[in-house]
Design a protein around this motif. Structure first.
Motif, PDB file in Angstrom:
ATOM      1  N   TYR A  31       0.930  -1.258  -0.101  1.00 12.21           N
ATOM      2  CA  TYR A  31       0.072  -0.138   0.048  1.00 12.21           C
ATOM      3  C   TYR A  31       0.682   1.255  -0.187  1.00 12.21           C
ATOM      4  O   TYR A  31       0.311   2.354  -0.206  1.00 12.21           O
ATOM      5  N   LYS A  32       2.263   1.076   0.126  1.00 10.19           N
ATOM      6  CA  LYS A  32       2.939   2.455   0.388  1.00 10.19           C
ATOM      7  C   LYS A  32       3.664   2.475  -1.024  1.00 10.19           C
ATOM      8  O   LYS A  32       4.753   2.762  -1.103  1.00 10.19           O
ATOM      9  N   ASN A  33       2.844   3.301  -1.795  1.00 12.40           N
ATOM     10  CA  ASN A  33       2.963   3.805  -3.182  1.00 12.40           C
ATOM     11  C   ASN A  33       2.267   4.869  -3.406  1.00 12.40           C
ATOM     12  O   ASN A  33       1.219   4.958  -2.932  1.00 12.40           O
ATOM     13  N   PRO A  34       2.608   5.781  -4.457  1.00  9.75           N
ATOM     14  CA  PRO A  34       1.744   6.939  -4.804  1.00  9.75           C
ATOM     15  C   PRO A  34       0.435   6.634  -5.423  1.00  9.75           C
ATOM     16  O   PRO A  34      -0.446   7.539  -4.862  1.00  9.75           O
ATOM     17  N   VAL A  35       0.261   5.592  -6.220  1.00  9.34           N
ATOM     18  CA  VAL A  35      -1.074   5.211  -6.654  1.00  9.34           C
ATOM     19  C   VAL A  35      -2.125   5.061  -5.350  1.00  9.34           C
ATOM     20  O   VAL A  35      -3.159   5.679  -5.448  1.00  9.34           O
ATOM     21  N   VAL A  36      -1.707   4.470  -4.317  1.00  8.47           N
ATOM     22  CA  VAL A  36      -2.524   4.142  -3.217  1.00  8.47           C
ATOM     23  C   VAL A  36      -2.816   5.621  -2.526  1.00  8.47           C
ATOM     24  O   VAL A  36      -3.794   5.653  -1.984  1.00  8.47           O
ATOM     25  N   GLY A  37      -1.824   6.143  -2.467  1.00  8.38           N
ATOM     26  CA  GLY A  37      -1.605   7.227  -1.799  1.00  8.38           C
ATOM     27  C   GLY A  37      -2.726   8.580  -2.424  1.00  8.38           C
ATOM     28  O   GLY A  37      -3.446   9.272  -1.576  1.00  8.38           O
ATOM     29  N   LEU A  38      -2.718   8.424  -3.609  1.00  6.92           N
ATOM     30  CA  LEU A  38      -3.621   9.124  -4.541  1.00  6.92           C
ATOM     31  C   LEU A  38      -5.027   8.936  -4.296  1.00  6.92           C
ATOM     32  O   LEU A  38      -6.085   9.751  -4.189  1.00  6.92           O
ATOM     33  N   MET A  39      -5.294   7.516  -4.247  1.00 10.66           N
ATOM     34  CA  MET A  39      -6.601   6.991  -3.940  1.00 10.66           C
ATOM     35  C   MET A  39      -7.046   7.426  -2.508  1.00 10.66           C
ATOM     36  O   MET A  39      -8.013   7.609  -2.300  1.00 10.66           O
ATOM     37  N   GLU A  40      -6.109   7.132  -1.580  1.00 15.85           N
ATOM     38  CA  GLU A  40      -6.502   7.756  -0.116  1.00 15.85           C
ATOM     39  C   GLU A  40      -6.824   9.052   0.009  1.00 15.85           C
ATOM     40  O   GLU A  40      -7.722   9.477   0.674  1.00 15.85           O
ATOM     41  N   LEU A  41      -6.067   9.950  -0.669  1.00 18.38           N
ATOM     42  CA  LEU A  41      -6.359  11.375  -0.785  1.00 18.38           C
ATOM     43  C   LEU A  41      -7.798  11.679  -1.328  1.00 18.38           C
ATOM     44  O   LEU A  41      -8.389  12.401  -0.995  1.00 18.38           O
ATOM     45  N   GLY A  42      -7.882  11.063  -2.328  1.00 14.97           N
ATOM     46  CA  GLY A  42      -9.524  11.032  -3.038  1.00 14.97           C
ATOM     47  C   GLY A  42     -10.473  10.521  -2.021  1.00 14.97           C
ATOM     48  O   GLY A  42     -11.757  11.307  -2.107  1.00 14.97           O
ATOM     49  N   LEU A  43     -10.323   9.681  -1.131  1.00 18.00           N
ATOM     50  CA  LEU A  43     -11.077   9.153  -0.524  1.00 18.00           C
ATOM     51  C   LEU A  43     -11.412  10.078   0.578  1.00 18.00           C
ATOM     52  O   LEU A  43     -12.548  10.161   1.125  1.00 18.00           O
ATOM     53  N   VAL A  44     -10.482  10.742   1.197  1.00 15.44           N
ATOM     54  CA  VAL A  44     -10.491  11.484   2.251  1.00 15.44           C
ATOM     55  C   VAL A  44     -11.233  12.914   1.855  1.00 15.44           C
ATOM     56  O   VAL A  44     -12.313  13.375   2.272  1.00 15.44           O
ATOM     57  N   ALA A  45     -10.876  13.221   0.479  1.00 18.47           N
ATOM     58  CA  ALA A  45     -11.514  14.509  -0.079  1.00 18.47           C
ATOM     59  C   ALA A  45     -13.187  14.261  -0.050  1.00 18.47           C
ATOM     60  O   ALA A  45     -13.982  15.257   0.223  1.00 18.47           O
ATOM     61  N   MET A  46     -13.622  12.993  -0.766  1.00 18.91           N
ATOM     62  CA  MET A  46     -15.049  12.733  -0.834  1.00 18.91           C
ATOM     63  C   MET A  46     -15.672  12.656   0.418  1.00 18.91           C
ATOM     64  O   MET A  46     -16.988  13.225   0.681  1.00 18.91           O
ATOM     65  N   ARG A  91      -0.139  15.777   4.676  1.00 18.98           N
ATOM     66  CA  ARG A  91       0.063  14.508   5.584  1.00 18.98           C
ATOM     67  C   ARG A  91       0.138  13.062   4.664  1.00 18.98           C
ATOM     68  O   ARG A  91       0.863  12.389   4.643  1.00 18.98           O
ATOM     69  N   ILE A  92      -0.822  13.015   3.656  1.00 18.24           N
ATOM     70  CA  ILE A  92      -0.718  11.883   2.864  1.00 18.24           C
ATOM     71  C   ILE A  92       0.460  12.064   1.923  1.00 18.24           C
ATOM     72  O   ILE A  92       1.072  10.721   1.547  1.00 18.24           O
ATOM     73  N   PHE A  93       0.752  12.994   1.483  1.00 18.55           N
ATOM     74  CA  PHE A  93       1.988  13.253   0.785  1.00 18.55           C
ATOM     75  C   PHE A  93       3.164  13.054   1.272  1.00 18.55           C
ATOM     76  O   PHE A  93       4.067  12.288   0.843  1.00 18.55           O
ATOM     77  N   TYR A  94       3.365  13.217   2.437  1.00 16.12           N
ATOM     78  CA  TYR A  94       4.509  12.979   3.506  1.00 16.12           C
ATOM     79  C   TYR A  94       4.545  11.509   3.653  1.00 16.12           C
ATOM     80  O   TYR A  94       5.599  10.979   3.522  1.00 16.12           O
ATOM     81  N   ASN A  95       3.321  10.749   3.952  1.00 11.76           N
ATOM     82  CA  ASN A  95       3.557   9.153   3.967  1.00 11.76           C
ATOM     83  C   ASN A  95       3.687   8.856   2.741  1.00 11.76           C
ATOM     84  O   ASN A  95       4.591   7.715   2.764  1.00 11.76           O
ATOM     85  N   MET A  96       3.284   9.284   1.713  1.00 14.46           N
ATOM     86  CA  MET A  96       3.803   8.822   0.190  1.00 14.46           C
ATOM     87  C   MET A  96       5.227   8.741  -0.179  1.00 14.46           C
ATOM     88  O   MET A  96       5.822   7.634  -0.731  1.00 14.46           O
ATOM     89  N   PHE A  97       5.852   9.788   0.429  1.00 14.16           N
ATOM     90  CA  PHE A  97       7.222  10.163  -0.164  1.00 14.16           C
ATOM     91  C   PHE A  97       8.110  10.155   0.813  1.00 14.16           C
ATOM     92  O   PHE A  97       9.442   9.995   0.524  1.00 14.16           O
ATOM     93  N   ALA A  98       7.996  10.416   2.077  1.00 14.66           N
ATOM     94  CA  ALA A  98       9.071  10.564   3.092  1.00 14.66           C
ATOM     95  C   ALA A  98       8.891   9.671   4.069  1.00 14.66           C
ATOM     96  O   ALA A  98       9.862   9.060   5.084  1.00 14.66           O
ATOM     97  N   GLY A  99       7.853   9.467   4.781  1.00 17.69           N
ATOM     98  CA  GLY A  99       7.451   8.779   5.797  1.00 17.69           C
ATOM     99  C   GLY A  99       7.247   7.194   5.951  1.00 17.69           C
ATOM    100  O   GLY A  99       6.192   6.806   6.413  1.00 17.69           O
ATOM    101  N   HIS A 100       8.144   6.442   5.341  1.00 20.76           N
ATOM    102  CA  HIS A 100       7.929   5.089   5.577  1.00 20.76           C
ATOM    103  C   HIS A 100       8.100   4.585   6.938  1.00 20.76           C
ATOM    104  O   HIS A 100       8.265   3.769   7.566  1.00 20.76           O
TER     105      HIS A 100
END
Length: 100
Positions: A31-46, A91-100
């Motif tokens: 799950y720790k990849n940008p595609v899932v991160g963008l899906m998570e961002l979309g879910l939070v937005a919705m 926060r989601i972008f941080y988790n996607m790219f920096a915070g493993h």
């Protein structure tokens, strides 16, 4: 549909903890990849928009001046949505790219 899919996958992957913790760890790692991160961002937005708009709809329905102010309330909830989405996206972008 996105919320249903998220909850379905969440229940399945969490159930893996009892079956095989190593498999659970490996699934969570995928799950720790940008595609899932963008899906998570979309879910939070919705979900956030849906919640805020629900408050607006209740005010329009149950407040005597609601219909008169519905356009102002729409722009207000959009502004609140935008302000809340900035730190959420950060926060989601941080988790996607920096915070493993």
């Amino acid at each position: 549909m996105a919320t249903f899919f998220f909850l379905f996958v969440h229940v399945l992957d969490t159930a893996l903890v009892r079956v095989n913790p190593e498999t659970y760890d490996s699934v969570i790692e995928t799950y720790k990849n940008p595609v899932v991160g963008l899906m998570e961002l979309g879910l939070v937005a919705m979900v956030l928009y849906h919640a805020l708009n629900g408050l607006r709809v209740m005010l329009v329905d149950f407040w005597s001046k609601g219909p008169q102010y519905q356009r102002v309330m729409l722009w207000t909830i959009l502004a609140i949505w935008f302000v809340v989405m900035i730190p959420a996206a950060g926060r989601i972008f941080y988790n996607m790219f920096a915070g493993h």
